[in-house]
Each structure stands twice: as structure tokens, then as C-alpha cells.
Design a protein around this motif. Structure first.
Motif, PDB file in Angstrom:
ATOM      1  N   CYS A 166      12.551   7.318  -1.469  1.00 56.59           N
ATOM      2  CA  CYS A 166      13.397   8.596  -0.639  1.00 56.59           C
ATOM      3  C   CYS A 166      13.145   8.891   0.533  1.00 56.59           C
ATOM      4  CB  CYS A 166      13.643   9.592  -1.823  1.00 56.59           C
ATOM      5  SG  CYS A 166      11.809  10.565  -2.303  1.00 56.59           S
ATOM      6  N   THR A 167      11.416   8.593   0.582  1.00 57.33           N
ATOM      7  CA  THR A 167      10.525   9.224   1.827  1.00 57.33           C
ATOM      8  C   THR A 167      11.325   9.083   3.344  1.00 57.33           C
ATOM      9  OG1 THR A 167       8.877   9.343   3.182  1.00 57.33           O
ATOM     10  CG2 THR A 167       8.664   7.233   2.918  1.00 57.33           C
ATOM     11  N   VAL A 168      12.543   7.679   3.286  1.00 61.77           N
ATOM     12  CA  VAL A 168      13.513   7.364   4.171  1.00 61.77           C
ATOM     13  C   VAL A 168      14.354   8.675   4.744  1.00 61.77           C
ATOM     14  CG1 VAL A 168      13.043   5.271   4.241  1.00 61.77           C
ATOM     15  CG2 VAL A 168      14.900   6.463   3.348  1.00 61.77           C
ATOM     16  N   TYR A 202       0.711  -0.694   0.080  1.00 63.75           N
ATOM     17  CA  TYR A 202       0.228  -0.163  -0.134  1.00 63.75           C
ATOM     18  C   TYR A 202       1.084   1.808  -0.456  1.00 63.75           C
ATOM     19  CZ  TYR A 202      -3.613  -3.144   1.533  1.00 63.75           C
ATOM     20  OH  TYR A 202      -4.233  -4.273   1.127  1.00 63.75           O
ATOM     21  N   LYS A 203       0.581   2.364  -0.991  1.00 64.42           N
ATOM     22  CA  LYS A 203       1.523   3.423  -0.670  1.00 64.42           C
ATOM     23  C   LYS A 203       0.512   4.997  -0.658  1.00 64.42           C
ATOM     24  CE  LYS A 203       0.262   3.470  -6.057  1.00 64.42           C
ATOM     25  NZ  LYS A 203       1.053   4.430  -6.232  1.00 64.42           N
ATOM     26  N   ALA A 204      -0.348   5.241  -0.617  1.00 65.38           N
ATOM     27  CA  ALA A 204      -0.952   6.009  -0.041  1.00 65.38           C
ATOM     28  C   ALA A 204      -0.671   7.165   1.495  1.00 65.38           C
ATOM     29  CB  ALA A 204      -3.214   5.844  -0.511  1.00 65.38           C
ATOM     30  N   PRO A 247      -6.637  10.996  -7.455  1.00 68.15           N
ATOM     31  CA  PRO A 247      -5.319  10.829  -7.637  1.00 68.15           C
ATOM     32  C   PRO A 247      -4.592  11.982  -6.612  1.00 68.15           C
ATOM     33  CG  PRO A 247      -5.360  11.811  -9.757  1.00 68.15           C
ATOM     34  CD  PRO A 247      -7.040  11.488  -8.790  1.00 68.15           C
ATOM     35  N   SER A 248      -3.518  10.436  -5.551  1.00 66.90           N
ATOM     36  CA  SER A 248      -2.948  11.559  -4.065  1.00 66.90           C
ATOM     37  C   SER A 248      -1.459  12.398  -4.791  1.00 66.90           C
ATOM     38  CB  SER A 248      -3.171  11.688  -3.253  1.00 66.90           C
ATOM     39  OG  SER A 248      -2.595  10.704  -3.309  1.00 66.90           O
ATOM     40  N   ASN A 249      -1.607  11.673  -6.102  1.00 63.26           N
ATOM     41  CA  ASN A 249      -0.013  12.425  -6.777  1.00 63.26           C
ATOM     42  C   ASN A 249      -0.347  13.152  -7.894  1.00 63.26           C
ATOM     43  OD1 ASN A 249       1.055   8.816  -6.543  1.00 63.26           O
ATOM     44  ND2 ASN A 249       2.312  10.671  -5.000  1.00 63.26           N
ATOM     45  N   ILE A 306      10.004  21.220  -4.391  1.00 66.29           N
ATOM     46  CA  ILE A 306      11.091  20.714  -5.444  1.00 66.29           C
ATOM     47  C   ILE A 306      11.122  19.010  -4.984  1.00 66.29           C
ATOM     48  CG2 ILE A 306      13.650  20.737  -6.007  1.00 66.29           C
ATOM     49  CD1 ILE A 306      14.546  23.287  -5.328  1.00 66.29           C
ATOM     50  N   ARG A 307      11.393  18.554  -6.549  1.00 65.18           N
ATOM     51  CA  ARG A 307      11.458  16.834  -6.500  1.00 65.18           C
ATOM     52  C   ARG A 307      12.495  16.263  -7.740  1.00 65.18           C
ATOM     53  NH1 ARG A 307       9.085  17.802  -2.086  1.00 65.18           N
ATOM     54  NH2 ARG A 307       7.492  16.858  -1.100  1.00 65.18           N
ATOM     55  N   ASP A 308      12.146  15.088  -7.271  1.00 67.21           N
ATOM     56  CA  ASP A 308      13.016  14.273  -8.321  1.00 67.21           C
ATOM     57  C   ASP A 308      12.124  13.602  -9.196  1.00 67.21           C
ATOM     58  OD1 ASP A 308      14.868  12.748  -9.554  1.00 67.21           O
ATOM     59  OD2 ASP A 308      16.805  12.865  -8.416  1.00 67.21           O
ATOM     60  N   PRO A 327       2.997   6.578   8.590  1.00 67.46           N
ATOM     61  CA  PRO A 327       3.593   4.975   9.277  1.00 67.46           C
ATOM     62  C   PRO A 327       3.641   4.308   7.532  1.00 67.46           C
ATOM     63  CG  PRO A 327       0.952   5.578   9.759  1.00 67.46           C
ATOM     64  CD  PRO A 327       1.919   6.794   8.922  1.00 67.46           C
ATOM     65  N   TYR A 328       3.155   4.796   5.949  1.00 70.24           N
ATOM     66  CA  TYR A 328       3.659   4.276   4.681  1.00 70.24           C
ATOM     67  C   TYR A 328       4.765   4.374   4.914  1.00 70.24           C
ATOM     68  CZ  TYR A 328       4.997   5.393   0.104  1.00 70.24           C
ATOM     69  OH  TYR A 328       5.896   4.949  -0.788  1.00 70.24           O
ATOM     70  N   GLY A 329       5.467   5.973   5.068  1.00 67.37           N
ATOM     71  CA  GLY A 329       7.072   5.656   5.106  1.00 67.37           C
ATOM     72  C   GLY A 329       7.889   4.694   5.847  1.00 67.37           C
ATOM     73  N   LYS A 389      -9.151  21.407 -11.749  1.00 65.20           N
ATOM     74  CA  LYS A 389      -9.070  22.301 -11.735  1.00 65.20           C
ATOM     75  C   LYS A 389      -7.226  21.876 -10.893  1.00 65.20           C
ATOM     76  CE  LYS A 389      -9.617  25.431  -8.161  1.00 65.20           C
ATOM     77  NZ  LYS A 389      -8.959  26.647  -7.704  1.00 65.20           N
ATOM     78  N   ILE A 390      -6.027  21.657 -11.270  1.00 64.48           N
ATOM     79  CA  ILE A 390      -4.953  21.059  -9.882  1.00 64.48           C
ATOM     80  C   ILE A 390      -4.885  22.729  -9.178  1.00 64.48           C
ATOM     81  CG2 ILE A 390      -3.880  21.525 -11.867  1.00 64.48           C
ATOM     82  CD1 ILE A 390      -2.068  19.129  -9.842  1.00 64.48           C
ATOM     83  N   THR A 391      -4.743  21.891  -7.593  1.00 65.09           N
ATOM     84  CA  THR A 391      -4.324  23.132  -7.359  1.00 65.09           C
ATOM     85  C   THR A 391      -2.646  22.218  -6.221  1.00 65.09           C
ATOM     86  OG1 THR A 391      -6.423  23.264  -5.269  1.00 65.09           O
ATOM     87  CG2 THR A 391      -4.280  23.986  -4.020  1.00 65.09           C
TER      88      THR A 391
HETATM   89  C1  UD1 Z   1       4.675  11.168  -1.590  1.00 66.84           C
HETATM   90  C2  UD1 Z   1       5.519  10.295  -0.887  1.00 66.84           C
HETATM   91  C3  UD1 Z   1       6.447   9.121  -0.780  1.00 66.84           C
HETATM   92  C4  UD1 Z   1       6.047   8.350  -2.017  1.00 66.84           C
HETATM   93  C5  UD1 Z   1       4.629   9.338  -3.294  1.00 66.84           C
HETATM   94  C6  UD1 Z   1       3.742   7.763  -3.212  1.00 66.84           C
HETATM   95  C7  UD1 Z   1       6.410  11.053   0.502  1.00 66.84           C
HETATM   96  C8  UD1 Z   1       7.189  11.971   1.518  1.00 66.84           C
HETATM   97  N1  UD1 Z   1       6.841  11.014  -0.370  1.00 66.84           N
HETATM   98  O1  UD1 Z   1       5.703  11.429  -2.815  1.00 66.84           O
HETATM   99  O2  UD1 Z   1       7.827   8.554  -0.516  1.00 66.84           O
HETATM  100  O3  UD1 Z   1       6.616   7.360  -2.406  1.00 66.84           O
HETATM  101  O4  UD1 Z   1       3.886  10.037  -2.049  1.00 66.84           O
HETATM  102  O5  UD1 Z   1       2.602   7.529  -3.233  1.00 66.84           O
HETATM  103  O6  UD1 Z   1       5.320  10.993   1.930  1.00 66.84           O
HETATM  104  N2  UD1 Z   1       1.364  18.395  -5.756  1.00 66.84           N
HETATM  105  C9  UD1 Z   1       0.368  19.426  -5.636  1.00 66.84           C
HETATM  106  N3  UD1 Z   1      -0.681  19.018  -6.561  1.00 66.84           N
HETATM  107  C10 UD1 Z   1      -1.025  17.849  -5.994  1.00 66.84           C
HETATM  108  C11 UD1 Z   1      -0.910  16.798  -6.194  1.00 66.84           C
HETATM  109  C12 UD1 Z   1       0.963  17.273  -5.468  1.00 66.84           C
HETATM  110  O7  UD1 Z   1       0.924  20.448  -5.559  1.00 66.84           O
HETATM  111  O8  UD1 Z   1      -2.286  17.943  -6.082  1.00 66.84           O
HETATM  112  C13 UD1 Z   1       2.698  18.748  -5.166  1.00 66.84           C
HETATM  113  C14 UD1 Z   1       2.691  18.330  -4.154  1.00 66.84           C
HETATM  114  O9  UD1 Z   1       3.361  18.893  -2.441  1.00 66.84           O
HETATM  115  C15 UD1 Z   1       4.663  18.193  -4.113  1.00 66.84           C
HETATM  116  C16 UD1 Z   1       4.622  17.299  -5.338  1.00 66.84           C
HETATM  117  O10 UD1 Z   1       3.134  17.562  -5.872  1.00 66.84           O
HETATM  118  O11 UD1 Z   1       4.978  18.773  -3.616  1.00 66.84           O
HETATM  119  C17 UD1 Z   1       4.459  15.596  -5.942  1.00 66.84           C
HETATM  120  O12 UD1 Z   1       4.299  15.067  -4.955  1.00 66.84           O
HETATM  121  P1  UD1 Z   1       3.270  13.600  -5.230  1.00 66.84           P
HETATM  122  O13 UD1 Z   1       3.477  13.468  -6.388  1.00 66.84           O
HETATM  123  O14 UD1 Z   1       2.019  13.491  -3.975  1.00 66.84           O
HETATM  124  O15 UD1 Z   1       4.307  13.156  -4.551  1.00 66.84           O
HETATM  125  P2  UD1 Z   1       5.493  13.049  -3.083  1.00 66.84           P
HETATM  126  O16 UD1 Z   1       4.336  13.970  -2.255  1.00 66.84           O
HETATM  127  O17 UD1 Z   1       6.548  13.512  -3.359  1.00 66.84           O
END
Ligand code: UD1
Length: 338
Positions: A125-127, A83-85, A197-199, A230-232, A148-150, A214-216
Motif C-alpha cells: 500500500c506504500t504505492v 529488501y523491505k526496510a 525491529p522498525s515495525n 491509522i493503518r489497516d 527507494p523501497y516504496g 519501552k516503545i515510543t
Molecule cells: C511500512 C511501509 C510498508 C512496508 C512496511 C514494511 C510505508 C508508508 N509503509 O509500513 O509499505 O511494507 O513498512 O516494513 O512506507 N510505530 C510506532 N512506533 C514504533 C514503530 C511504528 O508508533 O516503534 C507506528 C508508525 O508510526 C506507524 C505504525 O506504527 O504509524 C505502523 O508502522 P510500521 O509497522 O513501521 O509500518 P508502516 O510504516 O505502516
């Protein structure tokens, strides 16, 4: 050589199945389809021109694992299923600990029982939490998990390390993924988020497709050039290839007791706004977005130092952010046209 791929119908798992076949391995999928769809198997079939062995089972099911290990000559395991949310893990910690820890422990036990030597683990990288110094190397201290996921990722890493130390035949690598995005260039497999989606990238592509209004952007007051996090971001096909390299490195270790961790990223950090702008540019469209408050638990910035994975594993990211966002959009268009 047969490789058991837990969660092989999922986003990273399915792309890894393709790269395993390309590299001459024989993947055997185990997936309970709780967060994946059978259409991924059809996509794989089309890309590969043949079926991939798939067991529709839970990798927490010892009987199912016994059947697989008795029937297939498994030589290695890549363990994606988890699980990864992040948010859900805060609300339901036991669900996360039970599932993510149990499956890892059971697989390690079965490896001992059946003499399987190579184990590759999906870490994150969450670790690292919010590291003091960037980019993060593998020596950067891990910080207490934010969720808890991390925590399940950090605990599983420790369990694997201890088991390897105690059981000479088992060799293992934990791959600490940065942010996997994109899709297969064929648009036959990709990310299939359940519900909202949460990502970031699936939310971006669903918004561009008109499925979301729209996206926030979560936070514009961070200490970064444009105020957004900032992310990679790493293309999922590049990430998939890192698993093949990890298996090759494990194959080369003649002694047991080998355990190591590797960052898997591009080494480059991008802000959320840069990603959004690149998405608009490469796909020639406008995205409806607004700037909003920070999301609790987000780290400000993180990106990888990739010297170790480059030098020891012989792996390097080849695709750009633009490639990833082009492929993600092509995949989304394919989904919406269905
Ligand atoms: C997170 C976890 C990562 C996990 C991944 C899987 C942490 C620190 N990172 O990554 O370990 O593998 O989820 O689900 O716990 N953002 C917006 N608007 C949105 C969605 C995201 O601005 O609607 C931004 C976030 O604030 C973040 C970036 O986009 O800055 C990336 O977010 P996301 O794709 O959710 O990944 P992480 O949070 O980096």
C-alpha cells in the motif's frame, strides 16, 4: 502443481507455504536466508508433518534458477524475496534497486524461457503514499514514492504490467498488502526481525517480553481520533490465503495478457493507540510506552477498500486485530522461552 516461492522462509512467505500445501499446491522455496532463519523450515515441518523442498539460493542467481526450473515442474511463482526496510532504503538506495528490481526482472525472464505462466507479486500500500480519499481503491492514483523501497514496489508493478502486455503467455497479479502482523496460531512460525525491529508489532511484543525497555509511539498530533496514525492491520494467515486465491484466479484466466492489482487488507483502520490498547487487553498485560515525535516519512492514515478482492478473488479477511495480537504475543513468548 509446483509453485516457486521466493523468500519462502520469510514472514509472509512461510505462512503462504502452509496455505499452499493446505490448498493442494506443492511449494518449492528459494531463499538466501539473508533475512530469515532455518528455524522457519523446522516450524513448517512441524505444521505440515513433512519437509518442504527448499533451495538455499539467491533468486538473483540465474544459474540457481536454471537448476530449479530444469528440475522442478514449476507452474507459478509467488515473489516475496525483497529488501523491505524503509529507512535502510533511503540510506542505501542502490542496494534496494539492484536487489528488488533485478530479482523481479530475472524471474520474469526465466518465466518466458521455461514457459511458466502465473506470477504473483508482493506489492504494498506504500504505492498510494498519503491518499486524498479513504479508503483507497485500486483506482486511487499512485503517488511518488516516499522511499527507494516504496519506489521498487511501484517500478516492479510497472515492469510486470509491461511484460504481461508484451508476452501473452504470462499472467500476473500484484497484491498491495496493507500492514501484515500476527503469526501462525500454532506459534511454530512467525516474524523474525533482525536486530531492532522498525515495525510496530514486533517492537510491541519485544517490549512486552522485556527485551526492549519501552516503545515510543511516533506522533500524537495527527488528524485522527486520538492523534496517532491509522493503518489497516491484517493477520498474516489471512494475507497468506490471499496468495492462494490469486493463484486460483490466475489459473482461471484462459487468455494470456491478464494483469491486475488487488488491495489486501481488512478494510478497517486502527490507530496505533488502539492497537496498543487491544494488545494489552487481549494478552492481559501492561505495555511500557510513551508518546514521541512523528517518524519522518510516515503517512497519517491509510486503510483499504476491499470490494475488489472480496468480489473478484473471493477472498476476505477472517481474523480480527485481537486474533493477530494474541498470535503475535504467543509467538514472541515462544521465541523468548527458547
Ligand atoms: C511500512 C511501509 C510498508 C512496508 C512496511 C514494511 C510505508 C508508508 N509503509 O509500513 O509499505 O511494507 O513498512 O516494513 O512506507 N510505530 C510506532 N512506533 C514504533 C514503530 C511504528 O508508533 O516503534 C507506528 C508508525 O508510526 C506507524 C505504525 O506504527 O504509524 C505502523 O508502522 P510500521 O509497522 O513501521 O509500518 P508502516 O510504516 O505502516
Amino acid at each position: 502443481m509446483k509453485i516457486l516461492v521466493t523468500g519462502g522462509a520469510g514472514f509472509i512467505g512461510s505462512h503462504t507455504v502452509v496455505e499452499l500445501v493446505n490448498a493442494g499446491y506443492e511449494p518449492v522455496i528459494i531463499d538466501n536466508f539473508s533475512n530469515s532463519e532455518h528455524s522457519a523450515l523446522e516450524g513448517l515441518q512441524q505444521i505440515l508433518g513433512r519437509d518442504v523442498i527448499c533451495y538455499e539460493n539467491d533468486c538473483n542467481d540465474p544459474d540457481a534458477l536454471d537448476t530449479i526450473f530444469q528440475k522442478e515442474q514449476i507452474t507459478g511463482i509467488i515473489h516475496f524475496a525483497a529488501y523491505k526496510a524503509v529507512g535502510e532504503s533511503v540510506a542505501s538506495p542502490m542496494k534496494y534497486y539492484r536487489n528488488n528490481l533485478d530479482s523481479t526482472m530475472l524471474l520474469l525472464e526465466k518465466m518466458e524461457q521455461y514457459g511458466v505462466k502465473n506470477f504473483v507479486f508482493s506489492s504494498s500500500c506504500t504505492v498510494y503514499g498519503q491518499p486524498e480519499k479513504l479508503p483507497v481503491t485500486e483506482e486511487t492514483p499512485r503517488l511518488p514514492a516516499q522511499s527507494p523501497y516504496g519506489n521498487t514496489k511501484a517500478i516492479c508493478e510497472d515492469i510486470i504490467r509491461d511484460v504481461v502486455r508484451a508476452n501473452a503467455p504470462i499472467k500476473a497479479i500484484s497484491l498491495r498488502y496493507f500492514n501484515p502482523i500476527g503469526a501462525h496460531p500454532s506459534a511454530l512460525i512467525g516474524e523474525l526481525p533482525l536486530g531492532v525491529p522498525s515495525n510496530l508489532v514486533p517492537f510491541v511484543t519485544q517490549t512486552a517480553a522485556g527485551l526492549r525497555e519501552k516503545i515510543t509511539i511516533f506522533g500524537d498530533d495527527y488528524n485522527t481520533p486520538d492523534g496517532t496514525c491509522i493503518r489497516d492491520y491484517i493477520h498474516v494467515v489471512d494475507l497468506a490465503k490471499a496468495h492462494v486465491q490469486a493463484l486460483r484466479l490466475l489459473d482461471k484466466q484462459t487468455e494470456g495478457n491478464y494483469y491486475d492489482v488487488f488491495n489486501v487488507g481488512t478494510g478497517q483502520g486502527n490507530t496505533v493507540l488502539e492497537l496498543v490498547q487491544t494488545f494489552e487487553e487481549v494478552n492481559d498485560l501492561k505495555l511500557n510506552y510513551s508518546l514521541g515525535p512523528r517518524r519522518p516519512g510516515d503517512v497519517e492514515k491509510i486503510y483499504a477498500e476491499v470490494d475488489k478482492v472480496n468480489n473478484i478473488m473471493g477472498w476476505k479477511a477472517e481474523k480480527t486485530l485481537a486474533d493477530s495480537l494474541r498470535d503475535a504475543w504467543r509467538w514472541q513468548q515462544k521465541l523468548t522461552s527458547k
